[in-house]
Design an enzyme around this catalytic site. Structure first.
Site, PDB file in Angstrom:
ATOM      1  N   GLY A 120      31.000  51.995  53.647  1.00  0.00           N
ATOM      2  CA  GLY A 120      31.167  51.808  55.083  1.00  0.00           C
ATOM      3  C   GLY A 120      32.473  52.440  55.539  1.00  0.00           C
ATOM      4  O   GLY A 120      33.477  52.383  54.820  1.00  0.00           O
ATOM      5  N   VAL A 154      49.017  38.105  34.642  1.00  0.00           N
ATOM      6  CA  VAL A 154      47.815  37.323  34.328  1.00  0.00           C
ATOM      7  C   VAL A 154      46.793  38.178  33.571  1.00  0.00           C
ATOM      8  O   VAL A 154      46.270  37.773  32.526  1.00  0.00           O
ATOM      9  CB  VAL A 154      47.171  36.789  35.631  1.00  0.00           C
ATOM     10  CG1 VAL A 154      45.934  35.980  35.320  1.00  0.00           C
ATOM     11  CG2 VAL A 154      48.162  35.958  36.420  1.00  0.00           C
ATOM     12  N   ILE A 155      46.514  39.382  34.075  1.00  0.00           N
ATOM     13  CA  ILE A 155      45.459  40.210  33.474  1.00  0.00           C
ATOM     14  C   ILE A 155      45.871  40.651  32.066  1.00  0.00           C
ATOM     15  O   ILE A 155      45.090  40.582  31.121  1.00  0.00           O
ATOM     16  CB  ILE A 155      45.129  41.417  34.384  1.00  0.00           C
ATOM     17  CG1 ILE A 155      44.572  40.907  35.723  1.00  0.00           C
ATOM     18  CG2 ILE A 155      44.147  42.379  33.717  1.00  0.00           C
ATOM     19  CD1 ILE A 155      44.360  41.984  36.775  1.00  0.00           C
ATOM     20  N   HIS A 171      39.785   6.751  31.138  1.00  0.00           N
ATOM     21  CA  HIS A 171      40.381   6.777  29.803  1.00  0.00           C
ATOM     22  C   HIS A 171      39.286   6.960  28.769  1.00  0.00           C
ATOM     23  O   HIS A 171      38.264   6.279  28.854  1.00  0.00           O
ATOM     24  CB  HIS A 171      41.130   5.480  29.520  1.00  0.00           C
ATOM     25  CG  HIS A 171      41.702   5.453  28.130  1.00  0.00           C
ATOM     26  ND1 HIS A 171      42.828   6.172  27.788  1.00  0.00           N
ATOM     27  CD2 HIS A 171      41.281   4.842  26.990  1.00  0.00           C
ATOM     28  CE1 HIS A 171      43.081   5.980  26.507  1.00  0.00           C
ATOM     29  NE2 HIS A 171      42.156   5.184  25.996  1.00  0.00           N
TER      30      HIS A 171
HETATM   31  C1  FAD Z   1      40.663  41.448  35.104  1.00  0.00           C
HETATM   32  C2  FAD Z   1      40.831  40.618  36.351  1.00  0.00           C
HETATM   33  C3  FAD Z   1      40.724  39.250  36.265  1.00  0.00           C
HETATM   34  C4  FAD Z   1      40.854  38.477  37.411  1.00  0.00           C
HETATM   35  N1  FAD Z   1      40.748  37.132  37.278  1.00  0.00           N
HETATM   36  C5  FAD Z   1      40.883  36.356  38.375  1.00  0.00           C
HETATM   37  C6  FAD Z   1      40.726  34.952  38.274  1.00  0.00           C
HETATM   38  O1  FAD Z   1      40.469  34.416  37.205  1.00  0.00           O
HETATM   39  N2  FAD Z   1      40.857  34.222  39.402  1.00  0.00           N
HETATM   40  C7  FAD Z   1      41.143  34.794  40.607  1.00  0.00           C
HETATM   41  O2  FAD Z   1      41.268  34.074  41.601  1.00  0.00           O
HETATM   42  N3  FAD Z   1      41.293  36.130  40.731  1.00  0.00           N
HETATM   43  C8  FAD Z   1      41.160  36.911  39.644  1.00  0.00           C
HETATM   44  N4  FAD Z   1      41.265  38.269  39.780  1.00  0.00           N
HETATM   45  C9  FAD Z   1      41.549  38.830  41.120  1.00  0.00           C
HETATM   46  C10 FAD Z   1      40.272  38.880  41.964  1.00  0.00           C
HETATM   47  O3  FAD Z   1      39.312  39.642  41.289  1.00  0.00           O
HETATM   48  C11 FAD Z   1      40.573  39.469  43.332  1.00  0.00           C
HETATM   49  O4  FAD Z   1      41.631  38.777  43.928  1.00  0.00           O
HETATM   50  C12 FAD Z   1      39.351  39.378  44.225  1.00  0.00           C
HETATM   51  O5  FAD Z   1      38.250  40.048  43.681  1.00  0.00           O
HETATM   52  C13 FAD Z   1      39.650  39.944  45.622  1.00  0.00           C
HETATM   53  O6  FAD Z   1      38.518  39.810  46.407  1.00  0.00           O
HETATM   54  P1  FAD Z   1      38.232  40.773  47.649  1.00  0.00           P
HETATM   55  O7  FAD Z   1      36.979  40.259  48.269  1.00  0.00           O
HETATM   56  O8  FAD Z   1      39.441  40.884  48.479  1.00  0.00           O
HETATM   57  O9  FAD Z   1      37.992  42.220  47.042  1.00  0.00           O
HETATM   58  P2  FAD Z   1      37.122  42.772  45.837  1.00  0.00           P
HETATM   59  O10 FAD Z   1      36.638  41.703  44.949  1.00  0.00           O
HETATM   60  O11 FAD Z   1      37.910  43.877  45.238  1.00  0.00           O
HETATM   61  O12 FAD Z   1      35.823  43.362  46.540  1.00  0.00           O
HETATM   62  C14 FAD Z   1      35.873  44.494  47.340  1.00  0.00           C
HETATM   63  C15 FAD Z   1      34.474  45.090  47.404  1.00  0.00           C
HETATM   64  O13 FAD Z   1      34.451  46.049  48.445  1.00  0.00           O
HETATM   65  C16 FAD Z   1      33.745  47.206  48.011  1.00  0.00           C
HETATM   66  N5  FAD Z   1      34.227  48.321  48.839  1.00  0.00           N
HETATM   67  C17 FAD Z   1      35.489  48.823  48.920  1.00  0.00           C
HETATM   68  N6  FAD Z   1      35.557  49.769  49.875  1.00  0.00           N
HETATM   69  C18 FAD Z   1      34.316  49.867  50.416  1.00  0.00           C
HETATM   70  C19 FAD Z   1      33.754  50.630  51.468  1.00  0.00           C
HETATM   71  N7  FAD Z   1      34.491  51.480  52.172  1.00  0.00           N
HETATM   72  N8  FAD Z   1      32.448  50.460  51.744  1.00  0.00           N
HETATM   73  C20 FAD Z   1      31.681  49.591  51.047  1.00  0.00           C
HETATM   74  N9  FAD Z   1      32.179  48.821  50.044  1.00  0.00           N
HETATM   75  C21 FAD Z   1      33.472  48.948  49.757  1.00  0.00           C
HETATM   76  C22 FAD Z   1      34.109  47.313  46.545  1.00  0.00           C
HETATM   77  O14 FAD Z   1      33.171  48.090  45.845  1.00  0.00           O
HETATM   78  C23 FAD Z   1      34.076  45.822  46.140  1.00  0.00           C
HETATM   79  O15 FAD Z   1      32.749  45.467  45.782  1.00  0.00           O
HETATM   80  C24 FAD Z   1      41.105  39.081  38.661  1.00  0.00           C
HETATM   81  C25 FAD Z   1      41.196  40.468  38.753  1.00  0.00           C
HETATM   82  C26 FAD Z   1      41.051  41.234  37.623  1.00  0.00           C
HETATM   83  C27 FAD Z   1      41.132  42.712  37.757  1.00  0.00           C
END
Ligand code: FAD
Length: 470
Positions: free
Chosen positions: A121, A186-187, A449
Site C-alpha cells: 500500500g 532482547v533479540i 499455594h
Molecule cells: C526476533 C524478534 C522477537 C521479538 N519478540 C517479541 C516479543 O516476544 N514480544 C514483543 O512484544 N515484541 C517482540 N518483538 C517485536 C515485535 O515483533 C514488534 O514490536 C511488532 O511486530 C511491531 O508490530 P507492528 O504492527 O508495528 O509492525 P510489524 O509487526 O512489523 O508489521 C508490519 C507489517 O506491515 C507490512 N508492511 C510494511 N509496509 C507495507 C506496505 N507499504 N504495504 C503493505 N504492507 C506493508 C509488513 O510486511 C508487516 O507485515 C520481536 C521482534 C523480533 C524481530
C-alpha cells in the site's frame, strides 16, 4: 473507486488489531499487507508472527525442552536414553506455529468483515488516496502500521547465510559450532539462548558498557551471572572494527580494555536494533512528516496530516507487539469518537530466556535519578524464588521478585522479576499498577499455594519488612 472509513497499511499486531477494533465499532475497514509465505500466500501478523515474537518463542520452547531432557530430567529421576536433535523437525514445528497464527488473523478478518488486500500500500495523489495492486481506494482515515526492519551493521550486510538478521537467525539449517551475536538486547539474548541450548558455542558482543541497561540493575546483575553459568559468553563495551566473511565470519573488535580481538564464528547474528519502515509509502509525496526515520506523531498517534495516524514500531516508543496493539485499539476508538488512553508506564517488558526476565514501571536506578529531581522516595521489597515452594518443586529456584513502592503512599512504582515464568507473573504487577495499587494491596491478596505468585506476595510484604517466607 472503493471507499472505506479506515484503511490500515500493515497487518502486524498493531495494524490487524486496529482493523478489527475499527470494524467492531461499525466502520468499513480495509487492511493492506504485503507479507508472503514461502508459497506466496498472505502471511498476516507482521514481524511478530512471521520472524519475531511467535517463531522465537516456538524455538525457545523447543530448545528448552531439549536442554531439560539433556541436563535436568535425570535430577527428577527421568532417564533419557539416546537423546537426539532433529533440527529440521524443530524448524518445521516452528513454521507450523507461525502458519496457524497467520491463518488465525485471516479468519479474524473474515469474522469481523475487514476487507483484506494482499500487496503493498502507498499514498496516491493525496493522503486519502491509497494505491494497492494497481487499484486506487479512498479512505476517510488511514492508519500506518508498517513496522520496522532489522538494522544492519555498516560493512556487514545481511546475506542470511553467514550474516543473519532475525529472519535468518530463526531458520539456521544446522547448529553452528561457533555462533557470534552482535547486540546483547532482547533479540540477541533470546537467539543466543536458543542456539546455545542446541549446542553452539555462543559469544555475544555488546557495545554498551552496561549489561541490559533498560532493566533494573540488580536484576541485570543476576541475569549476567546466570547466563555466564549457562555458558553464554557476553563481552560488554566492545567496538566493532571490521567484519569479514569467507567460509566463516571474522569479527575484529576493540575490547573494553582497548585491546584488539578477533572473533571467528560459523554464523553471525546481528541484532543491533531496528529501524522504522516507511519504504515505498510515498510519505514525502503527500508531505507526511518523519522524525529520525519514524513517522512523527503526537501522544494520540496523530501524524501531521489530517486523518492519517501511525502506530507500533513505525512510531516512537518501545518496539513491542503489545504496545503496537494498544495503540491500534486506541486509534480505532479515537476515530470512533471515544477517548482511550495508553499508559506507557504500565507496558510490561519480557525477555523469554531461562530464567525469564520481566518488568513494569520504574527501575531502582530511575527512581534514584528522579528522586534527586522530584523527591520520589521509595521502599524496596524482594523475595527470592529459593524461598518459594513451587519453585523448589519445579526445580528452578533462580532469581527473585522485587517491588518498588512509594515510601509515603505505598503505591507500586515498579516490579522486576527474574525467574521461572516471570513473563506470566508480571501480569499481576501490571494489573496492580493500572489500578494504582499499593504493595500492601498485593500483600493482602490471597495467592494460591504452592504457586510462584506467592513470591510476588512475599516481595510485597517485604516492602513493609513483614515477608513471611524470606
Ligand atoms: C526476533 C524478534 C522477537 C521479538 N519478540 C517479541 C516479543 O516476544 N514480544 C514483543 O512484544 N515484541 C517482540 N518483538 C517485536 C515485535 O515483533 C514488534 O514490536 C511488532 O511486530 C511491531 O508490530 P507492528 O504492527 O508495528 O509492525 P510489524 O509487526 O512489523 O508489521 C508490519 C507489517 O506491515 C507490512 N508492511 C510494511 N509496509 C507495507 C506496505 N507499504 N504495504 C503493505 N504492507 C506493508 C509488513 O510486511 C508487516 O507485515 C520481536 C521482534 C523480533 C524481530
Amino acid at each position: 473507486m472503493k471507499s472505506f472509513d479506515v484503511v490500515v497499511i500493515g497487518g502486524g499486531p498493531g495494524g490487524y488489531v486496529a482493523a478489527i477494533r475499527a470494524a467492531q465499532l461499525g466502520m468499513q475497514v480495509a487492511c493492506i499487507d504485503e507479507a508472503k509465505s514461502a508459497e506466496g500466500k498472505p502471511a498476516l501478523g507482521g514481524t511478530c508472527t512471521n520472524v519475531g515474537c511467535i517463531p522465537s518463542k516456538a524455538l525457545l520452547q523447543s530448545s528448552e525442552n531439549y536442554e531439560q531432557a539433556g541436563h535436568h530430567f535425570a535430577e527428577h529421576g527421568v532417564q533419557v536414553k539416546g537423546l537426539g536433535l532433529d533440527l529440521a523437525q524443530m524448524l518445521r514445528r516452528k513454521d507450523k506455529v507461525v502458519k496457524a497464527s497467520n491463518d488465525g488473523v485471516l479468519y479474524l478478518f473474515r469474522k469481523n468483515k475487514v476487507t483484506f488486500f494482499h500487496g503493498r500500500g502507498s499514498f496516491g495523489k493525496s493522503p486519502s488516496e491509497i494505491l494497492v495492486g494497481g487499484e486506487s481506494i479512498t479512505a476517510k482515515n488511514v492508519i500506518i502500521a508498517t513496522g520496522s526492519n532489522p538494522r544492519a551493521l555498516p560493512g556487514a550486510e545481511f546475506d542470511e547465510k553467514l550474516i543473519l538478521s532475525n529472519s535468518g537467525a530463526l531458520a539456521i539449517p544446522e547448529v553452528p559450532r561457533r555462533l557470534g551475536v552482535i547486540g546483547a538486547g532482547v533479540i540477541g539474548l533470546e537467539m543466543g539462548s536458543v542456539w546455545r541450548r542446541l549446542g553452539s558455542d555462543v559469544t555475544i558482543l555488546e557495545a554498551l558498557p552496561a549489561f541490559l541497561g533498560a532493566a533494573d540493575e540488580q536484576i541485570a546483575r543476576e541475569a549476567a551471572k546466570v547466563f555466564a553459568r549457562q555458558g553464554l559468553k557476553i563481552e560488554l563495551g566492545v567496538k566493532i572494527a571490521k567484519v569479514d566473511k569467507n567460509k566463516t565470519v571474522m569479527v575484529q573488535y576493540a575490547a573494553s580494555d582497548g585491546s584488539s580481538k578477533t572473533l571467528e564464528c560459523d554464523r553471525l547474528i546481528v541484532s543491533i536494533g531496528r529501524s522504522a519502515n516507511t519504504e515505498g509509502l510515498n510519505a514525502e509525496g503527500v508531505g507526511l512528516k518523519l522524525e529520525r526515520g519514524f513517522i512523527a506523531v503526537d501522544g494520540d498517534c496523530r501524524s501531521n496530516l489530517p486523518g492519517v495516524w501511525a502506530i507500533g514500531d513505525v512510531v516512537r516508543g518501545p518496539m513491542l507487539a503489545h504496545k503496537a496493539e494498544e495503540e491500534g485499539v486506541a486509534v480505532a476508538e479515537r476515530i470512533a469518537g471515544q477517548k482511550p488512553h495508553v499508559d506507557f508506564n504500565t507496558v510490561p517488558w519480557v525477555i523469554y530466556t531461562t530464567p525469564e526476565i520481566a518488568w513494569v514501571g520504574k527501575t531502582e536506578q530511575q527512581l534514584k535519578g528522579e528522586g534527586l529531581a522530584s523527591g520520589v522516595d521509595y521502599r524496596v521489597g524482594s523475595a527470592p524464588f529459593a524461598a518459594n515452594a513451587r519453585a523448589r518443586a519445579l526445580g528452578d529456584t533462580t532469581g527473585l521478585v522485587k517491588i518498588l513502592a512509594d515510601a509515603k503512599t505505598d503505591i507500586i512504582l515498579g516490579v522486576h522479576i527474574i525467574g521461572p515464568f516471570a513473563g506470566e507473573l508480571i501480569a499481576e504487577a501490571v494489573v496492580a499498577m493500572e489500578f494504582r495499587g499499593s504493595a500492601e494491596d498485593i500483600g493482602m491478596i490471597c495467592h494460591a499455594h504452592p504457586s510462584l505468585s506467592e513470591a510476588m506476595k512475599d516481595a510485597a510484604l517485604a516492602v513493609d519488612k513483614r515477608a513471611l517466607n524470606s
